[in-house]
Design a protein around this motif. Structure first.
Motif, PDB file in Angstrom:
ATOM      1  N   LEU A   1       0.835  -1.204   0.000  1.00 24.53           N
ATOM      2  CA  LEU A   1       0.000   0.000   0.000  1.00 24.53           C
ATOM      3  C   LEU A   1       0.867   1.251   0.000  1.00 24.53           C
ATOM      4  CD1 LEU A   1      -2.993   0.971   0.247  1.00 24.53           C
ATOM      5  CD2 LEU A   1      -2.603   1.124   2.722  1.00 24.53           C
ATOM      6  N   LYS A   2       0.521   2.187  -0.854  1.00 27.39           N
ATOM      7  CA  LYS A   2       1.253   3.465  -0.906  1.00 27.39           C
ATOM      8  C   LYS A   2       1.060   4.224   0.398  1.00 27.39           C
ATOM      9  CE  LYS A   2       0.783   3.970  -5.941  1.00 27.39           C
ATOM     10  NZ  LYS A   2       0.203   4.792  -7.040  1.00 27.39           N
ATOM     11  N   PRO A   3       1.982   5.134   0.715  1.00 25.86           N
ATOM     12  CA  PRO A   3       1.889   5.864   1.989  1.00 25.86           C
ATOM     13  C   PRO A   3       0.556   6.574   2.187  1.00 25.86           C
ATOM     14  CG  PRO A   3       4.037   6.195   0.994  1.00 25.86           C
ATOM     15  CD  PRO A   3       3.225   5.445  -0.010  1.00 25.86           C
ATOM     16  N   ASN A   4      -0.045   7.062   1.113  1.00 18.97           N
ATOM     17  CA  ASN A   4      -1.339   7.738   1.220  1.00 18.97           C
ATOM     18  C   ASN A   4      -2.486   6.825   0.792  1.00 18.97           C
ATOM     19  OD1 ASN A   4      -0.723   7.631  -1.490  1.00 18.97           O
ATOM     20  ND2 ASN A   4      -1.509   9.686  -1.948  1.00 18.97           N
ATOM     21  N   GLY A   5      -2.238   5.530   0.797  1.00 19.53           N
ATOM     22  CA  GLY A   5      -3.232   4.576   0.323  1.00 19.53           C
ATOM     23  C   GLY A   5      -4.363   4.342   1.323  1.00 19.53           C
ATOM     24  N   THR A   6      -5.412   3.674   0.826  1.00 15.63           N
ATOM     25  CA  THR A   6      -6.632   3.440   1.603  1.00 15.63           C
ATOM     26  C   THR A   6      -6.931   1.955   1.684  1.00 15.63           C
ATOM     27  OG1 THR A   6      -7.595   5.563   0.926  1.00 15.63           O
ATOM     28  CG2 THR A   6      -9.128   3.859   1.692  1.00 15.63           C
ATOM     29  N   SER A   7      -7.317   1.521   2.867  1.00 16.41           N
ATOM     30  CA  SER A   7      -7.811   0.155   3.047  1.00 16.41           C
ATOM     31  C   SER A   7      -9.330   0.190   3.177  1.00 16.41           C
ATOM     32  CB  SER A   7      -7.210  -0.482   4.309  1.00 16.41           C
ATOM     33  OG  SER A   7      -7.843  -1.713   4.612  1.00 16.41           O
ATOM     34  N   ILE A   8      -9.997  -0.704   2.467  1.00 19.32           N
ATOM     35  CA  ILE A   8     -11.443  -0.889   2.600  1.00 19.32           C
ATOM     36  C   ILE A   8     -11.649  -2.343   3.020  1.00 19.32           C
ATOM     37  CG2 ILE A   8     -13.669  -0.918   1.405  1.00 19.32           C
ATOM     38  CD1 ILE A   8     -12.627   1.233  -0.449  1.00 19.32           C
ATOM     39  N   PRO A   9     -12.017  -2.615   4.291  1.00 16.88           N
ATOM     40  CA  PRO A   9     -12.490  -1.670   5.307  1.00 16.88           C
ATOM     41  C   PRO A   9     -11.355  -0.897   5.985  1.00 16.88           C
ATOM     42  CG  PRO A   9     -12.468  -3.886   6.198  1.00 16.88           C
ATOM     43  CD  PRO A   9     -12.123  -4.012   4.746  1.00 16.88           C
ATOM     44  N   VAL A  10     -11.751   0.265   6.539  1.00 17.47           N
ATOM     45  CA  VAL A  10     -10.813   1.087   7.287  1.00 17.47           C
ATOM     46  C   VAL A  10     -10.637   0.533   8.694  1.00 17.47           C
ATOM     47  CG1 VAL A  10     -10.437   3.391   8.247  1.00 17.47           C
ATOM     48  CG2 VAL A  10     -11.383   3.133   5.949  1.00 17.47           C
ATOM     49  N   SER A  11     -11.743   0.066   9.301  1.00 17.98           N
ATOM     50  CA  SER A  11     -11.692  -0.446  10.675  1.00 17.98           C
ATOM     51  C   SER A  11     -12.878  -1.358  10.914  1.00 17.98           C
ATOM     52  CB  SER A  11     -11.707   0.708  11.689  1.00 17.98           C
ATOM     53  OG  SER A  11     -12.939   1.398  11.623  1.00 17.98           O
ATOM     54  N   TYR A  12     -12.781  -2.131  11.998  1.00 20.60           N
ATOM     55  CA  TYR A  12     -13.909  -2.959  12.421  1.00 20.60           C
ATOM     56  C   TYR A  12     -13.829  -3.169  13.920  1.00 20.60           C
ATOM     57  CZ  TYR A  12     -10.145  -6.021  10.714  1.00 20.60           C
ATOM     58  OH  TYR A  12      -8.925  -6.560  10.405  1.00 20.60           O
ATOM     59  N   THR A  13     -15.000  -3.307  14.541  1.00 23.60           N
ATOM     60  CA  THR A  13     -15.136  -3.349  15.990  1.00 23.60           C
ATOM     61  C   THR A  13     -15.936  -4.571  16.395  1.00 23.60           C
ATOM     62  OG1 THR A  13     -15.128  -0.924  16.045  1.00 23.60           O
ATOM     63  CG2 THR A  13     -15.917  -2.060  18.014  1.00 23.60           C
ATOM     64  N   ALA A  14     -15.496  -5.237  17.457  1.00 19.90           N
ATOM     65  CA  ALA A  14     -16.197  -6.402  18.000  1.00 19.90           C
ATOM     66  C   ALA A  14     -17.065  -5.972  19.180  1.00 19.90           C
ATOM     67  CB  ALA A  14     -15.202  -7.473  18.435  1.00 19.90           C
TER      68      ALA A  14
ATOM     69  N   ILE B   1     -25.257  -3.964  24.874  1.00 26.62           N
ATOM     70  CA  ILE B   1     -24.275  -4.634  24.020  1.00 26.62           C
ATOM     71  C   ILE B   1     -23.029  -3.764  24.029  1.00 26.62           C
ATOM     72  CG2 ILE B   1     -23.775  -5.441  21.674  1.00 26.62           C
ATOM     73  CD1 ILE B   1     -26.801  -5.770  21.296  1.00 26.62           C
ATOM     74  N   GLN B   2     -21.877  -4.321  24.400  1.00 28.40           N
ATOM     75  CA  GLN B   2     -20.703  -3.493  24.656  1.00 28.40           C
ATOM     76  C   GLN B   2     -19.568  -3.783  23.681  1.00 28.40           C
ATOM     77  OE1 GLN B   2     -19.494  -3.160  28.775  1.00 28.40           O
ATOM     78  NE2 GLN B   2     -21.587  -3.541  29.497  1.00 28.40           N
ATOM     79  N   GLU B   3     -18.803  -2.736  23.427  1.00 29.08           N
ATOM     80  CA  GLU B   3     -17.652  -2.825  22.532  1.00 29.08           C
ATOM     81  C   GLU B   3     -16.493  -3.537  23.214  1.00 29.08           C
ATOM     82  OE1 GLU B   3     -14.461   0.306  20.603  1.00 29.08           O
ATOM     83  OE2 GLU B   3     -16.563   0.907  20.779  1.00 29.08           O
ATOM     84  N   CYS B   4     -15.892  -4.470  22.493  1.00 28.07           N
ATOM     85  CA  CYS B   4     -14.717  -5.184  23.015  1.00 28.07           C
ATOM     86  C   CYS B   4     -13.425  -4.507  22.578  1.00 28.07           C
ATOM     87  CB  CYS B   4     -14.717  -6.630  22.525  1.00 28.07           C
ATOM     88  SG  CYS B   4     -16.044  -7.639  23.195  1.00 28.07           S
ATOM     89  N   TRP B   5     -13.198  -4.459  21.261  1.00 38.01           N
ATOM     90  CA  TRP B   5     -11.961  -3.892  20.726  1.00 38.01           C
ATOM     91  C   TRP B   5     -12.161  -3.583  19.254  1.00 38.01           C
ATOM     92  CZ3 TRP B   5     -11.069  -8.968  23.103  1.00 38.01           C
ATOM     93  CH2 TRP B   5     -11.361 -10.021  22.248  1.00 38.01           C
ATOM     94  N   ASP B   6     -11.170  -2.911  18.689  1.00 40.81           N
ATOM     95  CA  ASP B   6     -11.256  -2.631  17.254  1.00 40.81           C
ATOM     96  C   ASP B   6      -9.890  -2.819  16.602  1.00 40.81           C
ATOM     97  OD1 ASP B   6      -9.811  -0.394  17.980  1.00 40.81           O
ATOM     98  OD2 ASP B   6     -11.430   1.020  17.666  1.00 40.81           O
ATOM     99  N   PHE B   7      -9.907  -2.870  15.280  1.00 40.66           N
ATOM    100  CA  PHE B   7      -8.704  -2.939  14.460  1.00 40.66           C
ATOM    101  C   PHE B   7      -8.810  -1.870  13.385  1.00 40.66           C
ATOM    102  CE2 PHE B   7      -8.875  -7.128  16.332  1.00 40.66           C
ATOM    103  CZ  PHE B   7      -7.543  -7.435  16.582  1.00 40.66           C
ATOM    104  N   ILE B   8      -7.691  -1.195  13.125  1.00 36.17           N
ATOM    105  CA  ILE B   8      -7.643  -0.117  12.146  1.00 36.17           C
ATOM    106  C   ILE B   8      -6.574  -0.443  11.110  1.00 36.17           C
ATOM    107  CG2 ILE B   8      -7.231   2.350  11.808  1.00 36.17           C
ATOM    108  CD1 ILE B   8      -8.107   2.783  14.705  1.00 36.17           C
ATOM    109  N   HIS B   9      -6.889  -0.178   9.845  1.00 36.08           N
ATOM    110  CA  HIS B   9      -5.939  -0.445   8.760  1.00 36.08           C
ATOM    111  C   HIS B   9      -5.779   0.806   7.896  1.00 36.08           C
ATOM    112  CE1 HIS B   9      -5.924  -4.691   9.779  1.00 36.08           C
ATOM    113  NE2 HIS B   9      -7.232  -4.663   9.781  1.00 36.08           N
ATOM    114  N   PRO B  10      -4.552   1.129   7.499  1.00 34.92           N
ATOM    115  CA  PRO B  10      -3.315   0.389   7.801  1.00 34.92           C
ATOM    116  C   PRO B  10      -2.873   0.597   9.244  1.00 34.92           C
ATOM    117  CG  PRO B  10      -2.809   2.353   6.541  1.00 34.92           C
ATOM    118  CD  PRO B  10      -4.312   2.265   6.583  1.00 34.92           C
ATOM    119  N   ARG B  11      -2.201  -0.416   9.804  1.00 30.78           N
ATOM    120  CA  ARG B  11      -1.738  -0.371  11.185  1.00 30.78           C
ATOM    121  C   ARG B  11      -0.536   0.559  11.315  1.00 30.78           C
ATOM    122  NH1 ARG B  11      -3.176  -4.529  14.422  1.00 30.78           N
ATOM    123  NH2 ARG B  11      -2.369  -3.135  16.026  1.00 30.78           N
ATOM    124  N   LYS B  12      -0.483   1.276  12.439  1.00 29.63           N
ATOM    125  CA  LYS B  12       0.628   2.180  12.699  1.00 29.63           C
ATOM    126  C   LYS B  12       1.516   1.699  13.850  1.00 29.63           C
ATOM    127  CE  LYS B  12      -1.070   5.122   9.689  1.00 29.63           C
ATOM    128  NZ  LYS B  12      -0.438   5.302   8.359  1.00 29.63           N
TER     129      LYS B  12
END
Length: 778
Positions: free
Chosen positions: A491-504, A559-570
């Motif tokens: 992925l290029k430095p200014n690139g985009t991931s689809i999905p951007v994030s997801y939450t459990a 219903i409660q949020e557990c955690w999330d993941f974001i892409h690209p990872r930093k």
């Protein structure tokens, strides 16, 4: 779809009168004629007693002593003992059904005079023997459902449950019979006899409503959650207005619903209708397909409509049930999942296993998901500078549905881009090659191999947009984080991931059906530590909103949020080739606190996910938000985390749930654990501030023990410290006094402060430690 079954119940006086009015035929009994006439009136079955008053009278003469002051007839005692020994059987005139033809469409009622929880020990003993005899007869006739009389005495509910457990054990493994306990929806403080068909006008209190479920929970626990045991919910008493208190029954094994004519009220024209609370409950409960048992429909309780109007009204409620309407509507989640309700499915492992074409086909039938992906890719294209080369990488391309989305997004946005498709499944790669020739005019660059290990392309071919559908029911459970970690190198430095994030997300649930399913498996221990994909239906979410809690800690939402993941990872530490050195950055843990407003039994947890694809475009299976974010999406069912043993949660308790996402070099797995706490109010005297002129007492040296200063004094250090100091100038205490201190006030007489503390009352084992039972292979 099959309609909700409806049965017609005949009371013993009604049935006796009908049997006497029928003319016996050589090949058809009077009872069989009644059954056939009832079925021709569009009822599915008939609910009748197994025995009549002649059996009740004989049992009463053998077993009941009317006057203990008079000597018992020795012959009566001998008859009773012979019966108890099993020598004496039923007489023909004491039973109602006698043939297999009659029994086919019968729901049997055990005698309502059987008193398994009587205060009298001998009555309990002989009632149990009577029940065993009736069940043995029902088993002989292959009657598949028998309803037991309700418990009447909470003091002896354990005796009732023990007798029911013994009855279940007496049936044997080859028997098909199911036992169901008739339970009123609540136990009113002042009410007619439970077996009455009249309606109590006494409004239920919170205690009354909770008692019925508590009694059932005690019976269920003593019977070890036997899968042959179910509930017949009696709606003879008026329903309470609170829907929350009724939701708990949806997670129970609900088999029948009693709905006598007396439960109906007349409308303006005299036709029978139900109260709004009962209407709402019936509309909700029909999705579980219990048998609705109507009774006394020919008693002319209402002035209009006739006996058929009650059945017609129930069918009307069924047709207008939101759940049933949704199941019958093409394209809805409910319609798609109706054949999968409460069925345990092992989650897919597309990284470890190559999926079959049929599996791809099922998930490609969800237009709602791909509409969202098309919108997301279109927005991402429009946000990039025009007239510059764009590279779109579809990773984990499967059979190519996201490639189709990308082409539609290009057309929709008016942009141009090069499309690359990466796939490791050799069989699916054949389909991609064919589609590239027949559908995409060879415009797609196909790359075979694992996305995590694909060669690094030249800079001009690196990705501007990476598109993937690696999400699981819990967001990360199909190892999307690990897969996308490897592919982010391109992925290029200014690139985009689809999905951007997801939450459990997680919520505690009760479901006797799922609990039985897990326990009935061959490897019950292993299966109880395995998450499953389930279309949740016969479940009850136990948690409430956090602001209802009376505890000392702050509980979260239902219903409660557990955690999330974001892409690209930093935050991942990479090696020289751009790969993460370890997977520790993808480990997660969280402790959630749920308020439990009404008592319930915890059987496991429901897991959901929500994803941001791009901008304000997303995907969600969160029950409260899915219809607004991605309506009618059918690609994912929730994830179910089971428990090995059920955990009782009392009313207004607090459930603490810990869940971990862990990994090593070869695997990723979940571990989970729960603790239950009860908030307890504690009132203690407040420390009194000393007068400003007094000096504070010297602090004890390190390791010193506070002791009374006067010989013979027995004041505890805590109470001694709470005693106020004596102001200067006060008279000296008499000899033997408290050495400069006043007498301590009695506890509770001075200023007090009330606080809330949590007392632990239960916990589960740690489930799946070290990934011993279930994991996802890297």
């Amino acid at each position: 779809m099959d309609s909700t079954p409806v049965a017609l119940r005949f009371t013993l006086p009604e049935l006796t009168q009908l049997l006497q009015s029928k003319e016996e035929k050589p090949d058809t009994s009077a009872l069989f004629q009644i059954i056939e006439e009832t079925r021709s009136s569009r009822y599915d079955s008939v609910c009748i007693p197994l025995t009549n008053d002649k059996w009740r009278q004989r049992w009463h003469e053998m077993c009941i002593v009317e006057d203990e002051t008079k000597p018992r007839d020795p012959s009566a005692e001998q008859k009773a003992e012979l019966w108890r020994s099993g020598v004496v059987a039923f007489k023909r005139e004491e039973v109602i059904p006698t043939t297999l033809d009659e029994a086919t469409s019968i729901i049997g009622l055990a005698s309502d005079w059987i008193y398994l929880d009587s205060p009298d020990e001998w009555v309990r003993h002989d009632s149990e023997l009577a029940l065993l005899q009736e069940l043995a007869y029902a088993n002989y006739l292959s009657i598949s459902n028998v309803i037991l009389p309700p418990p009447r005495n909470r003091e002896h509910v354990a005796s009732y449950a023990r007798a029911v457990n013994a009855a279940l054990g007496s049936l044997g493994y080859t028997s098909k019979i199911q036992l169901s306990i008739r339970m009123p929806v609540y136990y009113p403080s002042v009410a007619p006899k439970i077996s009455s068909e009249t309606v109590s006008l006494v409004p239920p209190s919170e205690k009354d409503i909770g008692t019925s479920w508590e009694i059932w929970d005690s019976i269920r626990s003593i019977c070890d959650s036997n899968p042959r045991l179910s509930i017949s919910l009696d709606l003879t008493p008026p329903l309470p207005p609170s829907a929350t208190l009724l939701q708990r029954w949806f997670g129970e094994p609900l088999r029948h619903v009693f709905l006598p004519a007396a439960s109906f009220i007349p409308n303006a024209k005299g036709y029978p209708v139900l109260t709004k609370a009962t209407q709402s409950f019936i509309r909700d409960v029909v999705k579980l397909r219990p048998t609705i048992i109507l009774s006394q429909v020919s008693a002319k309780v209402h002035t209009a409509g006739g006996s058929s109007s009650y059945l017609q009204y129930v069918r009307h409620l069924e047709k207008t049930s939101p759940a049933i309407v949704a199941q019958e509507t093409e394209g809805t989640v409910e319609n798609f999942s109706k054949g999968w309700h409460d069925w345990l499915q092992a989650p897919l492992q597309p990284l470890q296993d190559n999926l079959g074409s049929l599996t791809y086909d099922i998930f490609e039938r969800c237009p709602a998901k791909y509409d969202q992906y098309e919108k997301a890719v279109c927005l991402a294209l429009l946000d990039r500078p025009p007239n510059k080369p764009i590279n779109i990488y579809v990773v984990g391309a499967g059979r190519g549905p996201l490639v189709d989305c990308s082409f539609r997004a290009l057309e929709r946005s008016g942009r141009k881009a090069s499309i690359f498709a990466v796939e490791k499944n050799p069989s699916a790669f054949v389909t991609l090659q064919e589609r590239n020739q027949t559908s995409w005019s060879s415009q797609v660059r196909l790359i075979y191999g694992d996305m995590r290990k694909m060669p690094l392309p030249p800079d001009n071919e690196k990705a501007d947009i990476i598109v993937s559908e690696l999400l699981g029911s819990f967001g990360d459970n199909e190892l999307s984080p690990e897969c996308l970690d490897g592919v982010m190198r391109i992925l290029k430095p200014n690139g985009t991931s689809i999905p951007v994030s997801y939450t459990a997300f997680l919520a505690p649930l009760s479901s006797s059906k799922l609990f039985h399913e897990v326990r009935s498996r061959d490897q019950a221990l292993k299966d109880a530590e395995t998450p499953y994909v389930v279309s949740l239906q016969a479940v009850n979410i136990l948690s409430g909103s956090g602001n209802e809690s009376r505890s000392s800690t702050q509980c979260g939402p239902k219903i409660q949020e557990c955690w999330d993941f974001i892409h690209p990872r930093k935050d991942a530490i990479l090696d020289l080739q751009g790969f993460p050195i370890t997977n520790s950055h993808n480990n997660r843990s969280v402790k959630l606190k749920f308020h439990i407003p009404t008592a319930g039994t915890l059987h496991g947890f429901a897991g959901y996910f929500e994803a941001v694809l791009y901008g304000d475009i997303g995907l969600s299976i969160h029950p409260d938000r899915m219809h607004n974010i991605s309506p009618n999406m059918t690609s994912w069912f929730p994830l179910f985390f089971p428990l090995k043993d059920a955990l009782y949660l009392p009313e207004n308790s607090e459930l603490h749930v810990s869940i971990w996402r862990l990994s090593d070099k070869q695997r990723v797995w979940y571990e989970w654990h729960a603790e239950n706490f009860l908030p307890v109010s504690v009132t203690a005297p407040e420390p009194r501030s000393p007068p400003r002129t007094a000096s504070p007492p010297p602090a004890p040296r390190h390791g010193a023990t506070l002791r009374p200063t006067t010989p013979g004094a027995t004041i505890s250090p805590l109470l001694d410290a709470l005693s106020p100091l004596v102001p200067p100038g006060s008279p000296s205490p008499p000899p033997g006094g408290r050495g400069g201190r006043r007498s301590l006030p009695q506890i509770g007489t001075g200023p007090t402060k009330s606080t809330t503390t949590l007392v632990k009352i239960g916990q589960t084992n740690l489930h799946n430690p070290g990934g011993r039972s279930s994991w996802y292979g890297l």
